[in-house]
Design an enzyme around this catalytic site. Sequence first.
Site, mmCIF file in Angstrom:
data_model
loop_
_atom_site.group_PDB
_atom_site.id
_atom_site.type_symbol
_atom_site.label_atom_id
_atom_site.label_comp_id
_atom_site.label_asym_id
_atom_site.label_seq_id
_atom_site.Cartn_x
_atom_site.Cartn_y
_atom_site.Cartn_z
ATOM 1 C CG ASP A 1 -2.110 -0.865 1.104
ATOM 2 O OD1 ASP A 1 -2.170 -1.626 0.113
ATOM 3 O OD2 ASP A 1 -2.986 -0.820 1.983
ATOM 4 C CG ASP A 2 0.122 3.830 2.183
ATOM 5 O OD1 ASP A 2 -1.066 3.749 1.814
ATOM 6 O OD2 ASP A 2 0.477 3.774 3.374
ATOM 7 C CG HIS B 1 -4.391 2.756 -0.837
ATOM 8 N ND1 HIS B 1 -5.318 1.978 -0.173
ATOM 9 C CD2 HIS B 1 -3.523 3.196 0.119
ATOM 10 C CE1 HIS B 1 -5.025 1.934 1.112
ATOM 11 N NE2 HIS B 1 -3.943 2.682 1.321
ATOM 12 C CG HIS C 1 -3.788 7.227 2.545
ATOM 13 N ND1 HIS C 1 -4.039 7.146 3.896
ATOM 14 C CD2 HIS C 1 -3.359 6.000 2.170
ATOM 15 C CE1 HIS C 1 -3.778 5.933 4.334
ATOM 16 N NE2 HIS C 1 -3.365 5.206 3.297
ATOM 17 C CG HIS D 1 2.299 0.023 4.417
ATOM 18 N ND1 HIS D 1 2.006 -0.907 5.399
ATOM 19 C CD2 HIS D 1 1.169 0.764 4.241
ATOM 20 C CE1 HIS D 1 0.749 -0.735 5.810
ATOM 21 N NE2 HIS D 1 0.223 0.275 5.117
#
Length: 718
Positions: free
Chosen positions: A99-100, A150, A154, A252
């Site tokens: 993620d991210d 995603h 955020h 991540h």
Amino acid sequence: MSRHQRPRQSARRSRRLAAPPLRFFLPVTVLVFLLALLVLRGMATNEVFHDNQIAVSVDKTTVPPNLLTGGPIVDARGKLNNAPVSYSIPDRTVVLSFDDGPDPVWTPKILALLAEHHIHASFFVTGAMTARHPDLIRQIVAGGHEIGLHTFTHPDLALQSRTRLSWELGQTQLALAGVAGVHSSLFRPPYSSTADALDDWTWPVVKEVGQRGYLTAFIDADTDDWQRPGVDSIVRTAMPKQPGKGEMILLHDAGGDRSQTVAALSQIIDKLEAQNYRFASIGEALGSSNTTVPVHGYQLWAGRAFIAGTQLAVNVLPWLIDLLAVVGVLVFGRFALMIVLATRHVRRTRRADFGWGPPVTEPVTVLVPAYNERECIANTLNSLAASDHPIEIIVIDDGSTDGTADIVEEMNFPNVRLLRQPNGGKPAALNNGIANASHDIVVMMDGDTVFEPSTVRELIQPFADPGVGAVAGNAKVGNRDTLIGAWQHIEYVMGFNLDRRMYDTLNIMPTIPGAIGAFRRAALLEVDGMSDDTLAEDTDVTMALLCQGWRVVYAENARAWTEAPASMQQLWSQRYRWSYGTMQAMWKHRHAVLDRGPAGRFGRVGLPVVTLFGVITPLLAPLIDLFLLYGVLFVDASRTLSAWLAVLLVQGALAWYAFRLDKEKPWHLVTLPIQQVVYRQLMYLVLLQSSITALTGGRLRWQKLRRTGEVAAPIVEV
């Protein structure tokens, strides 16, 4: 006028009114473009629309029970009689999800490790990081990995509106289209975890994205690697709780130091391979069709344009920030110079023993060039008639068509001579007056200006010093009771007169104001009089005198009251001519930079100072307002406004000091905040248009302002 002509003229007038003025269009376009770059850069850096609120878990009364006990993949797209379903990762299968990202430091290391083991993974990327690092997205796609959304910035979508949700998804898809030419049907909500954590706040988000065609991916194992708990802890929490059971692991690849994640990933892969697990992306694990699809046409080109704009913003904005720092240094440097040098000027000229030499008592010639000054010329001559110094007045009528010359003749003052000439412009009128002047000192004023009785006497006293070639007087705004008049009053006192004290101290005075100035006739003849090479003949001749070694000084007690423009249109016309003419004069005298003697001093000191403070600083000053607007709207309104108010207080203190030096009542300064917001922007637009005209070699005709004659008599204020 015939009835056929009238409709044509009316149509032309309507077109002029309907079309936006070109002089506003280009400068405003530049400002809007820069603001758009700021917003794009803010989106890419997660400053714009950033929201770090996280919803607190609530009841699960609306969540279908099968989802709470199902797998990590939720399909709420309305199939199977509208009943949402979930899918589990098959046994002996692991999906590594990140993620991210992407991140320029950690994503390449993770991709290299995955490629070494021939593993495909799922990357849930943010639109902001995608726009900033397009090459990494292309590497992910080229490596056979899976891309999921995603969001763009955020946020916790449970706390956002449907409009915000649409924007977050749409902008991220736009970024993916521009970077890799694909759209994705996978989505993972920020701050999500396992499917059994769904509640009455998060379930509506899953339903909404399902209706938009997305599969929502939750997780089975959360390594909490973003907290950097240690490599062993990350590895331990990634291992399946039940031997042989499939799972989706959350890691991540961005958001901080991910060295522990990279180190742990190698061990996770080795341990799971030793247990005969296979690694797959979500689509591969479920045996479904490709979760990304290529885009074409408008969506593709819109995405490319968005990415190109974002990349331009990301690369250009650091330069703008540097320029903002330069503007800050120049603005506060100018403030400091004005305070120090203006104070020195005041202390020197107001000492009890200060004097230029023996009093100057000989008669002088006052030149009044006039073109259609019917409303003002009588007030001007009446004020000169009250002078306490012997003067000869020469009115040069430059082809007026409104009866100005007739008014002068009717007044029949004994010391007034009227010269009539065909319309040839102000420089020609002044040169005609110089040629007919009877005295060695020549005072010049505008036909819309009035003098106090002591003005001429105060203005000529510096000529007791034989090195003084010209003297600038203290121009005052007479019609200051309107808002626009008050703004110009502040500008005259704070800008022009405080500047003149500074320039006098440095001996680089660039302009004798046309409203009030005095010259040695010999000095004028030495530089061939007034030139029509520029639209700012007063600036041109002043620079020429400095280059010849003459001193140009400021006489603060020689006050002239002038009628300032009463409308924005007239103000624009006046300042456009001033700005463009000043640039012309600076270009004309550019050779002084390489000269020796007085010309070289002016060229290497005066011209750079005038360029820095008169052109570059005001031209770049709107960056302060752009960053102010950006900060208020998108970053931190209270801190941004506090910083702006601090700068405004500094300007207010400087303005109060200038008013005190000029012995003016400071109550007009209550309009200073509005002046900074409105008036200064107008001056910027004028200067930008003048710069564009100068750079493109455009020509500008003389522009006559409409006068009302309301400045009827000198006003003495203490």
